[in-house]
Design a protein around this motif. Structure first.
Motif, PDB file in Angstrom:
ATOM      1  N   THR A  82       3.653  -4.912  -6.996  1.00  0.00           N
ATOM      2  CA  THR A  82       2.422  -4.380  -7.097  1.00  0.00           C
ATOM      3  C   THR A  82       1.984  -3.077  -6.048  1.00  0.00           C
ATOM      4  O   THR A  82       2.206  -3.265  -4.921  1.00  0.00           O
ATOM      5  CB  THR A  82       1.304  -5.188  -7.048  1.00  0.00           C
ATOM      6  N   ASN A 121       0.955  -1.123   0.260  1.00  0.00           N
ATOM      7  CA  ASN A 121      -0.017  -0.206   0.064  1.00  0.00           C
ATOM      8  C   ASN A 121       0.697   1.294  -0.027  1.00  0.00           C
ATOM      9  O   ASN A 121       1.615   1.494   1.095  1.00  0.00           O
ATOM     10  CB  ASN A 121      -0.869   0.042   1.340  1.00  0.00           C
ATOM     11  N   HIS A 163      -2.080  -9.338  -7.947  1.00  0.00           N
ATOM     12  CA  HIS A 163      -0.956  -9.749  -7.857  1.00  0.00           C
ATOM     13  C   HIS A 163      -0.446 -11.100  -8.328  1.00  0.00           C
ATOM     14  O   HIS A 163       0.571 -11.528  -8.892  1.00  0.00           O
ATOM     15  CB  HIS A 163      -0.083  -9.578  -6.345  1.00  0.00           C
ATOM     16  N   ILE A 177      -6.863  -7.476  -4.604  1.00  0.00           N
ATOM     17  CA  ILE A 177      -5.401  -7.030  -5.005  1.00  0.00           C
ATOM     18  C   ILE A 177      -4.366  -8.093  -4.659  1.00  0.00           C
ATOM     19  O   ILE A 177      -3.341  -8.152  -5.421  1.00  0.00           O
ATOM     20  CB  ILE A 177      -4.616  -5.797  -3.930  1.00  0.00           C
ATOM     21  N   LYS A 183      -4.611  -3.131   0.232  1.00  0.00           N
ATOM     22  CA  LYS A 183      -4.853  -4.124   1.161  1.00  0.00           C
ATOM     23  C   LYS A 183      -5.608  -3.639   1.995  1.00  0.00           C
ATOM     24  O   LYS A 183      -5.751  -2.636   2.426  1.00  0.00           O
ATOM     25  CB  LYS A 183      -3.355  -4.574   1.571  1.00  0.00           C
ATOM     26  N   SER A 197      -0.068  -0.233  -4.745  1.00  0.00           N
ATOM     27  CA  SER A 197      -1.817   0.073  -4.723  1.00  0.00           C
ATOM     28  C   SER A 197      -2.144   1.256  -5.428  1.00  0.00           C
ATOM     29  O   SER A 197      -3.168   1.355  -6.021  1.00  0.00           O
ATOM     30  CB  SER A 197      -2.259   0.084  -3.263  1.00  0.00           C
ATOM     31  N   LEU A 208      -6.317  -0.215  -5.679  1.00  0.00           N
ATOM     32  CA  LEU A 208      -6.636  -1.221  -4.936  1.00  0.00           C
ATOM     33  C   LEU A 208      -5.944  -1.124  -3.981  1.00  0.00           C
ATOM     34  O   LEU A 208      -4.654  -0.938  -3.953  1.00  0.00           O
ATOM     35  CB  LEU A 208      -6.711  -2.520  -5.580  1.00  0.00           C
TER      36      LEU A 208
END
Length: 203
Positions: free
Chosen positions: A134, A111, A152, A148, A143, A136, A141
């Motif tokens: 990945t 995130n 990923h 998410i 966590k 966010s 998106l």
């Protein structure tokens, strides 16, 4: 237990330190006033929306309209963000780089606002070493949304049951488990070594 084939690291408070109080202890020296500011103005939930992809300009405008007398302090959040990520957790980083060097498949799931993540990669070059990440803020998106984790896994070709996720926040660990991953909560490097060994991953 399924053999672990993929290891996914969170970043903040796992690999690098994060504490907004670092610059604000200078900007708002009074502890009670600073606490009020974080509880009412630049809140955790407000900052989380930048992790979800909201632009800083829009985030700042929203608060400046509501708290015009706090404009300087509001804009200082992004301005002095680099001070909030004051150092890396070298023992955790050593575990991650060791896993990569020994041939394990390592990616990251975080995130993070898009722009501050790229800034963090320049400050901490080891964030460029895993196979991929990945972010966010790039995908809108955050966590612990199960979507998410699924994205990923899809993007990086992970078998969820053979994936081990490492995150400092319990709710994010639960989100990974809901997506069919294995997951552990990070509390320190020594515990992480024990967790990895328990999953059959040599460190």
């Amino acid at each position: 237990m399924t053999k672990i084939e993929h290891i996914v690291f969170d970043i903040g408070k796992v690999l690098i330190h994060y504490d907004p109080h670092i610059p604000y202890s200078r900007l708002i020296p009074d502890a009670d006033e600073r606490q009020w500011f974080f509880e009412n103005v630049c809140t955790h939930d407000w900052n989380l929306e930048q992790d979800r992809g909201r632009r800083w300009e829009d985030a700042e405008a929203l608060l400046v309209e509501k708290f015009p007398e706090r404009e300087e302090h509001i804009r200082s959040f992004r301005k002095f963000w680099h001070e909030m990520v004051s150092h890396s957790y070298d023992d955790s980083v050593a575990i991650m780089t060791g896993l990569i060097e020994s041939g394990h498949d390592v990616t990251m799931l975080t995130n993070f606002a898009s722009d501050t993540f790229r800034e963090a990669q320049k400050m901490f070059p080891f964030l460029t070493l895993p196979r991929g990440v990945t972010v966010s803020g790039d995908i809108k998106l955050i966590k612990p949304d199960v979507a998410i984790y699924e994205l990923h896994a899809r993007d990086f070709g992970l078998n969820p049951a053979a994936t081990l996720f490492i995150d400092d926040t319990a709710i994010n660990v639960e989100g990974a488990k809901a997506a069919g991953w294995q997951a552990v909560q990070f509390t320190g490097a020594e515990k992480l070594k024990q967790d990895l060994q328990a999953f059959g991953v040599a460190v």
